[in-house]
Scaffold this motif. Structure first.
Motif, mmCIF file in Angstrom:
data_model
loop_
_atom_site.group_PDB
_atom_site.id
_atom_site.type_symbol
_atom_site.label_atom_id
_atom_site.label_comp_id
_atom_site.label_asym_id
_atom_site.label_seq_id
_atom_site.Cartn_x
_atom_site.Cartn_y
_atom_site.Cartn_z
ATOM 1 N N VAL A 109 0.855 -1.193 0.000
ATOM 2 C CA VAL A 109 0.000 0.000 0.000
ATOM 3 C C VAL A 109 0.887 1.237 0.000
ATOM 4 C CG1 VAL A 109 -1.855 1.205 1.190
ATOM 5 C CG2 VAL A 109 -1.741 -1.296 1.264
ATOM 6 N N ASP A 120 2.410 4.931 0.536
ATOM 7 C CA ASP A 120 2.345 5.819 1.696
ATOM 8 C C ASP A 120 1.183 6.808 1.621
ATOM 9 O OD1 ASP A 120 4.743 5.009 3.226
ATOM 10 O OD2 ASP A 120 5.774 5.564 1.397
ATOM 11 N N ARG A 121 0.921 7.321 0.431
ATOM 12 C CA ARG A 121 -0.188 8.272 0.311
ATOM 13 C C ARG A 121 -1.490 7.653 0.792
ATOM 14 N NH1 ARG A 121 -0.488 10.610 -5.691
ATOM 15 N NH2 ARG A 121 -2.437 11.420 -4.848
ATOM 16 N N LEU A 133 -1.811 4.960 2.827
ATOM 17 C CA LEU A 133 -1.742 4.672 4.264
ATOM 18 C C LEU A 133 -2.036 5.920 5.079
ATOM 19 C CD1 LEU A 133 1.381 2.319 4.328
ATOM 20 C CD2 LEU A 133 -0.992 1.653 4.752
ATOM 21 N N ARG A 134 -1.493 7.073 4.644
ATOM 22 C CA ARG A 134 -1.786 8.312 5.361
ATOM 23 C C ARG A 134 -3.265 8.661 5.243
ATOM 24 N NH1 ARG A 134 2.561 6.915 5.473
ATOM 25 N NH2 ARG A 134 4.477 7.964 6.048
ATOM 26 N N ALA A 135 -3.814 8.465 4.054
ATOM 27 C CA ALA A 135 -5.219 8.839 3.848
ATOM 28 C C ALA A 135 -6.142 8.016 4.738
ATOM 29 C CB ALA A 135 -5.610 8.678 2.378
ATOM 30 N N ILE A 136 -5.855 6.709 4.882
ATOM 31 C CA ILE A 136 -6.774 5.903 5.701
ATOM 32 C C ILE A 136 -6.622 6.194 7.188
ATOM 33 C CG2 ILE A 136 -6.864 4.024 3.997
ATOM 34 C CD1 ILE A 136 -5.223 2.332 5.942
ATOM 35 N N SER A 137 -5.595 6.929 7.561
ATOM 36 C CA SER A 137 -5.428 7.239 8.979
ATOM 37 C C SER A 137 -6.055 8.583 9.338
ATOM 38 C CB SER A 137 -3.945 7.240 9.357
ATOM 39 O OG SER A 137 -3.304 8.417 8.925
ATOM 40 N N PRO A 149 -5.463 -1.603 1.494
ATOM 41 C CA PRO A 149 -5.584 -2.773 2.359
ATOM 42 C C PRO A 149 -6.839 -3.556 1.986
ATOM 43 C CG PRO A 149 -5.216 -0.782 3.660
ATOM 44 C CD PRO A 149 -5.509 -0.344 2.258
ATOM 45 N N GLY A 163 -8.985 5.930 1.547
ATOM 46 C CA GLY A 163 -7.911 5.332 0.766
ATOM 47 C C GLY A 163 -8.314 5.112 -0.677
ATOM 48 N N MET A 202 -2.213 14.479 -2.403
ATOM 49 C CA MET A 202 -3.296 13.797 -1.690
ATOM 50 C C MET A 202 -4.630 14.498 -1.900
ATOM 51 S SD MET A 202 -1.883 12.578 1.989
ATOM 52 C CE MET A 202 -0.194 12.025 2.230
ATOM 53 N N LEU A 219 -8.413 16.372 2.337
ATOM 54 C CA LEU A 219 -9.194 15.809 3.438
ATOM 55 C C LEU A 219 -9.541 16.889 4.460
ATOM 56 C CD1 LEU A 219 -7.466 12.360 3.886
ATOM 57 C CD2 LEU A 219 -9.858 12.756 3.381
ATOM 58 N N LEU A 226 -5.459 5.300 14.908
ATOM 59 C CA LEU A 226 -5.285 5.799 13.538
ATOM 60 C C LEU A 226 -3.877 5.500 13.035
ATOM 61 C CD1 LEU A 226 -7.188 9.197 13.797
ATOM 62 C CD2 LEU A 226 -7.921 7.173 12.524
ATOM 63 N N THR A 249 0.488 -3.029 5.227
ATOM 64 C CA THR A 249 -0.217 -4.305 5.153
ATOM 65 C C THR A 249 0.785 -5.445 5.009
ATOM 66 O OG1 THR A 249 -1.965 -3.088 4.001
ATOM 67 C CG2 THR A 249 -2.063 -5.494 3.904
ATOM 68 N N ARG A 269 -0.008 14.277 9.497
ATOM 69 C CA ARG A 269 0.149 13.313 8.409
ATOM 70 C C ARG A 269 1.227 13.781 7.432
ATOM 71 N NH1 ARG A 269 -3.024 12.302 11.520
ATOM 72 N NH2 ARG A 269 -4.695 10.789 11.542
ATOM 73 N N TYR A 273 5.396 11.937 6.056
ATOM 74 C CA TYR A 273 5.652 11.459 4.698
ATOM 75 C C TYR A 273 7.150 11.161 4.527
ATOM 76 C CZ TYR A 273 3.849 10.632 0.100
ATOM 77 O OH TYR A 273 3.446 10.005 -1.049
#
Lengths: 406, 406, 406, 406
Positions: A22, A24-25, A27-31, A211, A262, B1, B4, B27, B34, C28, C32
């Protein structure tokens, strides 16, 4: 925090055919903090997502997004379109086609399997002519659906879905066409509308680089019509309420908000690179991987030139070599995860994933790990796979497009 | 990104009764790369998780974790234990009880609803005596399951599950006891084994403080036995293969790896605080919230003192006041998300969530936003709810335990 | 991972006057992956940053960004413009003005302090007339620089910098004007060029909403000229090479890459909200906070109406009440961090930060924590500060602008 | 959020000799919310950090941590121990030694440089005998400090610091020994106390695997004593107040909180792997890298066998080949960042970093990118460097220790 230091020093190479690494972009977005799934921001996000995912499937019709993993979307495709006891025609292209058939049986359907002896069918794409023959032999049109796997994750074989469509049409048969493109979508060329697919099934953890945890049904008007009369019990998977509420960007029950963040990021990344560029990147990496396997003198699982998968490559180990031992050595010595052989080919093959957020040097790292792992396992190699792959990559390399701001 | 930046400057207050605010630790955990769901690290994670989630449900029996949102776990509880046409006894405690009944109908079951006229049933807990009466009137034991909601998210009413168990036992009826504790688990006292529940249904986005996307079935041996003969079609939701593979910490199909990282973190946090401390914290915040509502001179949706929910409080607005207008004003002026009235109470109530990662000052912020929102809507208030809540919090405040390292 | 669970359940309220709470978007962004600080992407990032930070300072001249915390930028302003033994005129507005003076002494300068007896000077803004008088009494122009603090973080007093400029001009004195706006920038109105400041000193962890670790010198052409002949030894802090390399977006030594990611995000957020809107938001929160303090019947540290800080409010505790005990109670019972009294006012005041990513409900949470903490400490309060603040906020509330996509 | 999509599809390979790739654990740690640097949690964190960093330097004496990048720690070492006009003996081992000398000049010191003609000195370690000779020729003991670079980042040469110590002792000279181990610490064997170093200078973005922004001075009692009488002006860099406040885990001015979170994580990771294992890993990767360079038939910058750096390898390109063109091709075609030649070797060499969070397959990826880049640049290669590196790695590979829980 929990000790998430699963792996030893340095980056782990996750080169299984999914979940794919996955970015990094994403992974950051889903957090990002979870928001109210009934609030106005969510609706805006939902509308954007639903518009974007249609572009990935190349469809103008609804795409249903489930807050569930891919196996659920298999079930959804079946329970929305079929009734207890319905005959469905499936093709044994590998382990996942077999699992889908087993699911159809558990759900009370009557699947019929087009198979070849032993593992022969596991080395070839779907035989569209065989489908046509079988459908022509069904004048009563008892077969309600043809179910095929676009990209068999267990073997590295990509089938010609347009040919299946032509076969059904040639047989003038009304069966629905249900296609599993769980590991094909956003990696291998796929065209839901143009190819006349009725339900396309996919998941998040492959070409979409997310993920696991999201899955998809892309629909056709014919599939939507079929869902009105299909009699298998359904509630969570039922399309009707989802499609209705999706018009405003919402879902009838709680969606998987953070994975949807994500997905929005993934769609942005894929459309920015360009779907055709994504497909070309995967094809090129697949070619380099196969060049390596051939240089090693090992057999590729897929024997049809036209069907080699751009997503993964299945490598058969010589008689007497336990493929899982090779995987174990590569894992323990080189921090590399490879895919195991599944079902009929357990212990006789391993799988190299080159999908999603993969590029030239990550493939080279994976191939170096395979080559050293094979050697540690005592497998005699005909030559340097790593060298052969470099020849291909070098001779086809192009300077990358950069971020506009750079 | 993707942008958000949903909300204007400053922290958004997500005070709906779920999804609840996800703590930073969780978070971060879900944003970890993953891994291979078939590798050794995953097995270790899986075994740890499955052991831990049992402690949260207070059960020594298997807990099935689905890579799906909570509605799926409702379906799983039904399709694993019941057969087409089975009679099930349900109790209309609110909107979610009604939705579960609707699901039972869609799946081909024959639910019977114990209801009170109008919204009376929506203001009270489950009437265990009514259940006992109905079961005594079923000498043929046609009723296969009693389904109740532990904490009604739509109303703020928490029912006495132990009393329901006693009612079933008193009627000497073999019906299974299925309990929805989607919004109760890890916030309100819950004891799967001690209370004799056969299937407990829960989700990730409430007391467990996770994003939506995971859901649970905690099982009893009796439920497991029932699943052997239940005839509703099932595959994705089927317990058998999951429970079998869980012994080694794996799942038959791809689990929601990243949300499972979050679950591991959540379990660590909850057990470190102590389940009883978590329950006490929720009860105290609920008391403070109700003190505020009473000071405003507004009615609380729940009319039974013993059933006030520690998870959320339903606030009824006076005749002529649109509760959704209050919510809208609070949202637009104070960056505060409150829960809407659902179904029968649409427009007549709003819901304040005080669950999960909530503490005194976050509740005070929410109450200040409610109070100002009510005033902006022109609702005459009898007094300062914020002041009343502070009296309660101050008089019951205790110094917090700190991290050992500090 | 290390157990970063510093705080008990629920969100910690960090209401000190810096570091201010860092928004999730920025957290976030700083996580990065680090890139090559000599590569093309970095140059693009650097050019964007340097252009943007000028807009925040309102200057068309160079802004030097240090990979160091704010105290370093104080030193940089001095060593770039002054020579050993130089006289500098400073004004004792509080603890930080005193520390800057102490630094000047350590560096071998000869600072002269304009002070009032006791803590009188700590309750007022810079007396521009006193500066003018002093400069007029320096016909030999021995004073090389006037150093003032724009927003005194230790007291909550914001001085009139334009008035200081006018005073210097009125005295026809060539001294440089060096201004510490570490806690003022991006919270209180600030105009480097228009106000004729020669060096503006700032840091990342206040109005810019970043973690500590970056600091700034905004320059004037006159300051740049002075740096050519200034004799204090300097290397790390020297402007010359930095300004030269910044033209292409690079730095002579390794910059703090990840904090610069955060700075890019911060600039985007501030400019999207609009600097004037940011200032108005801070002013309004400051007014509400002072309304609370007055309602409690407590004294505000700043006694000049025109100088109340929009960034923080200093609250004096009654005789006999240890302000740090109030802070401790609020911290331990309500998970709230308040600023301590520094230097001369140690134990006699606490400070409430309302800067950066703060909004109405976060301020209300902080004030509720203060009010309950004061009561736990046995401080008799004249009335409800929380109530008074709500009156102000409610009567001045406006619906927030939302994200365009929503 | 800002578009942080700097790089094209797939992972970027940051193989410069620092900043080194930051592991995910550390990136997550630095994104944790900023806390009050005066609160009790911070003190606990600070004490833990200061204890741990001493173990990395192998010292029982104070280590000063600066919220500044490495160049600042160079300055700190000089200004804390020296007075204007002091003679210091430095050794020209490469570009960074030259920059440190330039800094000494800017600060008003009188550095003397031991150099060899042309680039000869840039290919060798520090000549301890030359130092001894020079010190013996200084009977008046005018030389106050010997300054050497442990690991020259510009060349890939690691010097023998113990030998320098022996040389000073042999000359019975009281000069302080200041050592730059910015790129050596936590990658190459380093022993502050045992080797009798007075000030060790380091930074965060190399072996510590952090982003840039933190730097270090490890001290000896003799250095601390010297700082009492040293006359260079100092304030930000002054050890005295920092060392005093560090006793309780705090700093006199705002520390770089979020990078300190990362440092805590880094120390945990390094000590868990074991410092000696970390050093062995780096040595082995360096050997494999040099095997590749030799197989290509290219020259390694370092010509002394005993001084090859385990951190990076300098590769000289043949006459007529622009090394930066090779780097550009590798960057644009293979998403690989290599280090440029600096100063005297600009355009004649490139540098491959193999430090920090690097492992076998990441090195193989980097070498594949170099090999293909060299070929695209038309450089004739004697053989396959990738093949040679694999021979070394395979023959020395050991199964990795796994996380205990696995």
């Amino acid at each position: 925090m929990q000790p998430l230091n699963f792996h030893p020093a340095g980056r782990h190479y996750l080169q299984i055919p999914g979940p794919s690494p996955v970015p990094d972009r994403i992974l950051r977005a889903i957090s990002y903090p979870t928001i109210d799934h009934r609030g106005p921001e969510f609706g805006a996000l939902g509308r954007k997502l639903l518009q974007g995912i249609g572009r990935i499937f190349k469809t103008a019709h609804p795409v249903v997004i489930y807050p569930a993993s891919g196996t659920g979307a298999w079930e959804a495709a079946l329970v929305n379109t079929l009734s207890p006891g319905d005959a469905v025609l499936m093709v044994e292209t590998g382990h996942f086609a077999s699992l889908w058939k087993k699911m159809a049986e558990r759900l009370g359907l009557a699947p019929e399997f087009i198979s070849l002896p032993g593992i022969e069918g596991w080395r070839r794409g779907v035989d569209a002519e065989a489908i046509e023959r079988r459908l022509r032999a069904d004048p009563a049109q008892a077969i309600r659906a043809v179910c095929v796997v676009h990209n068999e994750t267990s073997t590295g074989v990509t089938s010609d879905i347009a040919a299946v469509r032509r076969a059904i049409d040639a047989a003038r048969h009304p069966a629905l066409l249900l296609v599993d493109t769980i590991s094909g979508l956003a990696s291998a060329d796929y065209r839901h509308d143009e190819w006349g697919v009725d339900v396309s099934v996919s998941g998040s953890q492959k070409g979409l680089m997310l993920p696991p945890g999201l899955s998809f049904n892309a629909l056709s008007p014919k599939a939507l019509a079929a869902s009105q009369s299909a009699k298998l019990p359904k509630s969570f998977w039922a399309w009707d309420e989802i499609v209705a509420m999706n018009r405003d960007g919402y879902w009838p029950y709680t969606p998987s908000t953070n994975l949807l963040y994500g997905l929005a990021e993934s769609i942005d990344m894929i459309l920015a690179e360009g779907l055709d560029n994504v497909f070309a990147r995967h094809r090129r990496l697949g070619e380099a991987c196969r060049a390596a396997v051939r240089a090693w003198g090992l057999e590729i699982q897929c024997v049809e030139e036209a069907c080699h998968s751009p997503v993964l490559t299945g490598v058969m180990t010589p008689e007497g070599v336990d493929a899982d031992q090779v995987r174990k050595l590569a894992y323990e010595h080189f921090n590399l995860s490879l895919g195991t052989g599944l079902g009929k080919v357990k212990g006789r093959m391993f799988r190299i994933g080159h999908l999603g957020d993969c590029n030239d040097l990550t493939l080279m790292a994976a191939l170096a790990g395979c080559e050293m792992g094979l050697q540690l396992a005592g497998v005699p190699l005909a030559g340097s796979g790593v060298g052969a792959a470099m020849v291909h990559l070098r001779s086809t390399a192009r300077p990358a497009a950069r971020h506009p701001a750079a």
